[in-house]
Design an enzyme around this catalytic site. Structure first.
Site, mmCIF file in Angstrom:
data_model
loop_
_atom_site.group_PDB
_atom_site.id
_atom_site.type_symbol
_atom_site.label_atom_id
_atom_site.label_comp_id
_atom_site.label_asym_id
_atom_site.label_seq_id
_atom_site.Cartn_x
_atom_site.Cartn_y
_atom_site.Cartn_z
ATOM 1 N N ARG A 22 -2.235 -12.583 -7.475
ATOM 2 C CA ARG A 22 -2.636 -13.674 -6.561
ATOM 3 C C ARG A 22 -3.111 -14.957 -7.214
ATOM 4 N NH1 ARG A 22 0.066 -11.313 -2.557
ATOM 5 N NH2 ARG A 22 -1.035 -9.669 -1.450
ATOM 6 N N ASN A 52 5.212 -14.446 -5.632
ATOM 7 C CA ASN A 52 4.847 -15.043 -4.329
ATOM 8 C C ASN A 52 3.427 -15.593 -4.326
ATOM 9 O OD1 ASN A 52 3.773 -12.412 -4.330
ATOM 10 N ND2 ASN A 52 3.964 -12.174 -2.121
ATOM 11 N N HIS A 176 10.093 -0.571 -4.196
ATOM 12 C CA HIS A 176 9.393 0.160 -3.132
ATOM 13 C C HIS A 176 10.323 0.737 -2.067
ATOM 14 C CE1 HIS A 176 9.623 -3.667 -1.070
ATOM 15 N NE2 HIS A 176 8.510 -4.183 -1.555
ATOM 16 N N ASP A 250 2.844 -1.775 -6.113
ATOM 17 C CA ASP A 250 2.883 -2.932 -5.217
ATOM 18 C C ASP A 250 1.444 -3.318 -4.834
ATOM 19 O OD1 ASP A 250 3.681 -5.033 -3.677
ATOM 20 O OD2 ASP A 250 4.615 -3.844 -2.098
ATOM 21 N N PRO A 266 0.290 -7.826 5.482
ATOM 22 C CA PRO A 266 0.705 -6.526 4.938
ATOM 23 C C PRO A 266 0.294 -6.359 3.481
ATOM 24 C CG PRO A 266 2.565 -8.028 4.947
ATOM 25 C CD PRO A 266 1.418 -8.771 5.590
#
Ligand code: DOR
Ligand code: ZN
Ligand code: ZN
Length: 386
Positions: A22, A52, A176, A250, A266
């Site tokens: 993050r 991301n 995943h 993940d 999520p």
């Protein structure tokens, strides 16, 4: 000081090739300090971080910025994936800054996906794919999250990824994988000679969508969603047979406030538990000890340790594990995301000590930030970006 002896097990440091630290951009969810502490506590000495971020890590400058941040703060070694963009040629300037490209569901089904895939093929890097077909998503108001993203959406995503693999000559790594049908599709693609690999997570192997009708419902929201028992059991059996190419967490932390909200994002943290979930299954006689390879040597060689692209487990990346019965509590996490869908699980092992490049960075609940020293520059460090 650590004491080795009866009840202790020395293993190679774990290698997690799918995490979200993050930083930069969403440090309120996690940062390289807390995220790498979570890794170390879970016996993980190397992580590959997803792109991301806010903004996405899809240019050389942004990847270089991440390198500086991680180099400054991380207790463990690391590598990055490059994010998708409409102008990926830009990434040809800095192939040393990423170990692969990543495609999210919308990107996978976009027109430019094939171009991005060819670029990765040219660089000899994997195209890591979150394979779900967004055209098959459904409105799930009031229904379990698994209803929103059905198993067929994953199968369609995997087929799309395999077409890219065939047409662009790319190496596709589907991450995943959560359904039996997708596992079967990927295994037959491998048998037919396609360069396709895949990984699975502990949560898809151990949990089902029955959690969506409990108080853990919001915490357990994740994409792809937890599935029914038949899919869970298919993923677990694949794991027990060593069929996936890797296991990944993940690790996807969000703030506790976000996860408690009406429409939670999520994902949940995973780094602190994965190794001990696996070892507890091993000690219960349900998985072979060899399953640990899927969380260490296999992903390490997948990302190119031998070629020196990244260096993992080469010089004393070690975890010492001890036997101890304990109960998982989210509020004991060192991640900023202090919750877990494994709340209340009874586990049989804990991390005793961790060595990264021969330096002890963790022992019995204590972290040794000073021990990082030479960790600052990642191994094989791209000097000009440093
Ligand atoms: O559950 C998820 N969380 N799935 C994703 O694909 C993204 C991830 C995140 O970044 O939070
Ligand atoms: Zn994903
Ligand atoms: Zn992810």
């Amino acid at each position: 000081r650590i004491e080795l002896g009866k009840g202790y097990l020395v293993l190679p440091g774990m290698v997690d090739i799918h995490v979200h630290m993050r930083e930069p951009g969403q440090e309120y969810k996690e940062d390289w300090r807390t995220g790498s502490r979570a890794a170390v506590k879970g016996g993980v000495t190397f992580v590959a971080d997803m792109p991301n971020n806010k903004p996405p890590a899809n240019t050389c400058e942004r990847l270089a910025e991440k390198l500086r941040r991680a180099g400054e703060k991380s207790l463990v070694d690391f590598a990055f994936y490059a994010g998708f963009s409409e102008n990926p040629e830009e990434l040809l300037r800095c192939p040393e800054l990423f170990v692969g490209g990543k495609l999210y569901p919308e990107e996978l089904f976009s027109r430019s996906a094939a171009y991005f895939a060819r670029l990765m093929a040219k660089l000899g890097k994997p195209l890591v794919v979150h394979a779900e077909d967004p055209s098959m998503f459904r409105e799930s108001r009031g229904l379990p999250h698994s209803y929103a993203r059905p198993p067929e959406a994953e199968l369609s995503g995997v087929r799309r990824a395999l077409r890219l693999c065939g047409e662009a000559g790319a190496w596709v790594h589907v991450t995943h994988v959560s359904t039996g049908a997708a596992v079967t599709e990927l295994l037959s693609a491998k048998l037919s000679g396609l360069k396709a690999t895949f990984d699975v997570t502990p949560h898809h192997a151990l949990l089902t969508d029955s959690l969506y009708s409990t108080t853990l419902s919001r915490i357990a929201k994740v994409n792809p969603p937890l599935r029914g028992e038949a899919d869970r059991s298919a993923v677990y059996s694949a794991l027990a047979r060593g069929l996936p190419d890797a296991l990944v967490t993940d690790h996807a932390p969000h703030s506790p406030e976000e996860k408690a909200s009406e429409d939670p994002p999520p994902g949940f943290p995973g780094l602190e538990l994965a190794l001990h979930l696996l070892l507890s299954e091993v000690l219960a006689g349900r998985l072979p000890l060899g399953v640990i390879d899927l969380y260490s040597s296999r992903p390490a060689s997948l990302l190119g340790v031998e070629k020196g692209a990244i260096a993992v487990g080469m010089d004393a990346d070690l975890v010492v594990v001890k036997r101890e019965e304990w109960v998982v509590r989210g509020d004991e996490m060192v991640s900023k995301a202090r919750y877990t869908p494994f709340e209340g699980w009874r586990l049989s092992t804990k991390t005793h000590a961790v060595f990264v490049r021969g330096r002890m960075v963790y022992a019995e609940g204590e972290f040794f930030e000073d021990a990082r020293g030479s960790l600052r520059a990642p191994r094989g460090a791209p000097e000009r970006w440093w």
